[in-house]
Write a protein that holds these residues in place. Structure first.
Motif, PDB file in Angstrom:
ATOM      1  N   ALA A 150       0.826  -1.206   0.000  1.00 16.13           N
ATOM      2  CA  ALA A 150       0.000   0.000   0.000  1.00 16.13           C
ATOM      3  C   ALA A 150       0.863   1.261   0.000  1.00 16.13           C
ATOM      4  CB  ALA A 150      -0.923   0.005   1.212  1.00 16.13           C
ATOM      5  N   LEU A 151       2.050   1.189   0.590  1.00 18.73           N
ATOM      6  CA  LEU A 151       2.934   2.350   0.684  1.00 18.73           C
ATOM      7  C   LEU A 151       3.989   2.373  -0.413  1.00 18.73           C
ATOM      8  CD1 LEU A 151       3.579   2.346   4.533  1.00 18.73           C
ATOM      9  CD2 LEU A 151       2.110   3.907   3.274  1.00 18.73           C
ATOM     10  N   ALA A 152       3.795   1.575  -1.444  1.00 18.08           N
ATOM     11  CA  ALA A 152       4.807   1.464  -2.491  1.00 18.08           C
ATOM     12  C   ALA A 152       5.085   2.793  -3.184  1.00 18.08           C
ATOM     13  CB  ALA A 152       4.386   0.419  -3.506  1.00 18.08           C
ATOM     14  N   ILE A 153       4.208   3.753  -3.007  1.00 20.82           N
ATOM     15  CA  ILE A 153       4.396   5.066  -3.617  1.00 20.82           C
ATOM     16  C   ILE A 153       5.615   5.754  -3.011  1.00 20.82           C
ATOM     17  CG2 ILE A 153       3.361   7.349  -3.882  1.00 20.82           C
ATOM     18  CD1 ILE A 153       0.634   5.890  -3.845  1.00 20.82           C
ATOM     19  N   ASP A 154       5.803   5.640  -1.705  1.00 12.88           N
ATOM     20  CA  ASP A 154       6.913   6.304  -1.033  1.00 12.88           C
ATOM     21  C   ASP A 154       7.927   5.260  -0.577  1.00 12.88           C
ATOM     22  OD1 ASP A 154       8.467   8.285   0.114  1.00 12.88           O
ATOM     23  OD2 ASP A 154       7.397   8.192   2.009  1.00 12.88           O
ATOM     24  N   LYS A 155       9.099   5.283  -1.177  1.00 17.45           N
ATOM     25  CA  LYS A 155      10.128   4.289  -0.874  1.00 17.45           C
ATOM     26  C   LYS A 155      10.688   4.462   0.530  1.00 17.45           C
ATOM     27  CE  LYS A 155      11.412   3.591  -5.650  1.00 17.45           C
ATOM     28  NZ  LYS A 155      12.451   3.655  -6.660  1.00 17.45           N
ATOM     29  N   THR A 156      10.720   5.674   1.042  1.00 11.06           N
ATOM     30  CA  THR A 156      11.244   5.911   2.385  1.00 11.06           C
ATOM     31  C   THR A 156      10.346   5.257   3.439  1.00 11.06           C
ATOM     32  OG1 THR A 156      12.179   8.009   1.649  1.00 11.06           O
ATOM     33  CG2 THR A 156      11.984   7.685   4.016  1.00 11.06           C
ATOM     34  N   ALA A 157       9.042   5.464   3.333  1.00  8.60           N
ATOM     35  CA  ALA A 157       8.103   4.879   4.297  1.00  8.60           C
ATOM     36  C   ALA A 157       8.080   3.368   4.200  1.00  8.60           C
ATOM     37  CB  ALA A 157       6.708   5.446   4.068  1.00  8.60           C
ATOM     38  N   THR A 158       8.116   2.840   2.985  1.00  8.64           N
ATOM     39  CA  THR A 158       8.122   1.394   2.805  1.00  8.64           C
ATOM     40  C   THR A 158       9.386   0.788   3.397  1.00  8.64           C
ATOM     41  OG1 THR A 158       6.839   1.624   0.786  1.00  8.64           O
ATOM     42  CG2 THR A 158       7.965  -0.455   1.117  1.00  8.64           C
ATOM     43  N   GLY A 159      10.521   1.429   3.150  1.00  4.80           N
ATOM     44  CA  GLY A 159      11.782   0.940   3.706  1.00  4.80           C
ATOM     45  C   GLY A 159      11.784   0.961   5.221  1.00  4.80           C
ATOM     46  N   ALA A 160      11.222   2.011   5.805  1.00  3.38           N
ATOM     47  CA  ALA A 160      11.151   2.110   7.264  1.00  3.38           C
ATOM     48  C   ALA A 160      10.295   0.990   7.841  1.00  3.38           C
ATOM     49  CB  ALA A 160      10.598   3.459   7.685  1.00  3.38           C
ATOM     50  N   LEU A 161       9.160   0.731   7.211  1.00  2.69           N
ATOM     51  CA  LEU A 161       8.260  -0.306   7.695  1.00  2.69           C
ATOM     52  C   LEU A 161       8.891  -1.689   7.586  1.00  2.69           C
ATOM     53  CD1 LEU A 161       5.441  -1.000   8.748  1.00  2.69           C
ATOM     54  CD2 LEU A 161       4.714  -1.201   6.378  1.00  2.69           C
ATOM     55  N   LEU A 162       9.457  -1.984   6.440  1.00  5.37           N
ATOM     56  CA  LEU A 162      10.077  -3.299   6.261  1.00  5.37           C
ATOM     57  C   LEU A 162      11.334  -3.444   7.127  1.00  5.37           C
ATOM     58  CD1 LEU A 162       9.579  -3.759   2.426  1.00  5.37           C
ATOM     59  CD2 LEU A 162       8.272  -4.777   4.287  1.00  5.37           C
ATOM     60  N   GLY A 163      12.104  -2.363   7.271  1.00  2.51           N
ATOM     61  CA  GLY A 163      13.289  -2.413   8.135  1.00  2.51           C
ATOM     62  C   GLY A 163      12.931  -2.624   9.591  1.00  2.51           C
TER      63      GLY A 163
END
Length: 110
Positions: free
Chosen positions: A19-32
């Motif tokens: 769902a957050l694939a639009i923003d790479k920073t937020a996606t990276g934070a969540l997965l990290g």
């Protein structure tokens, strides 16, 4: 019980990551954060994972923001490694956290 909770966290992170694939920073934070929580099983690991993931996501952006994040990540890695060496901590972990923080700061200041 912990395994079930970790499984739920990983599954929700993957679904939210789509769902957050639009923003790479937020996606990276969540997965990290998810990876840090699974690997370290504590809040400190989750926070460290979020920082590294957010910085990595920011560095993968295209254009000027990505370039600024990559420059910030390079500087952050050097500073983080140096600070870790001085305090007797893991230099590799210090470099990773420094690069993540530097990438996020570089993107934000651009």
């Amino acid at each position: 019980m912990k395994r079930k909770a970790i499984g739920i966290i990983v599954l929700s992170a993957l679904l939210c990551g789509q769902a957050l694939a639009i923003d790479k920073t937020a996606t990276g934070a969540l997965l990290g954060a998810t990876a840090g929580a699974v690997a370290g099983k504590n809040v400190k690991s989750a926070v460290g994972g979020a920082v590294v993931g957010a910085g990595t996501g920011a560095m993968f952006k295209h254009g000027d923001k990505g370039k600024a994040a990559r420059k910030g990540g390079a500087v952050g890695a050097v500073v983080g490694a140096g600070a870790a060496a001085v305090t007797g901590k893991s230099v590799l972990k210090g470099a990773a956290l420094g690069a993540g923080a530097g990438g996020v700061i570089g993107e934000a200041t651009h």
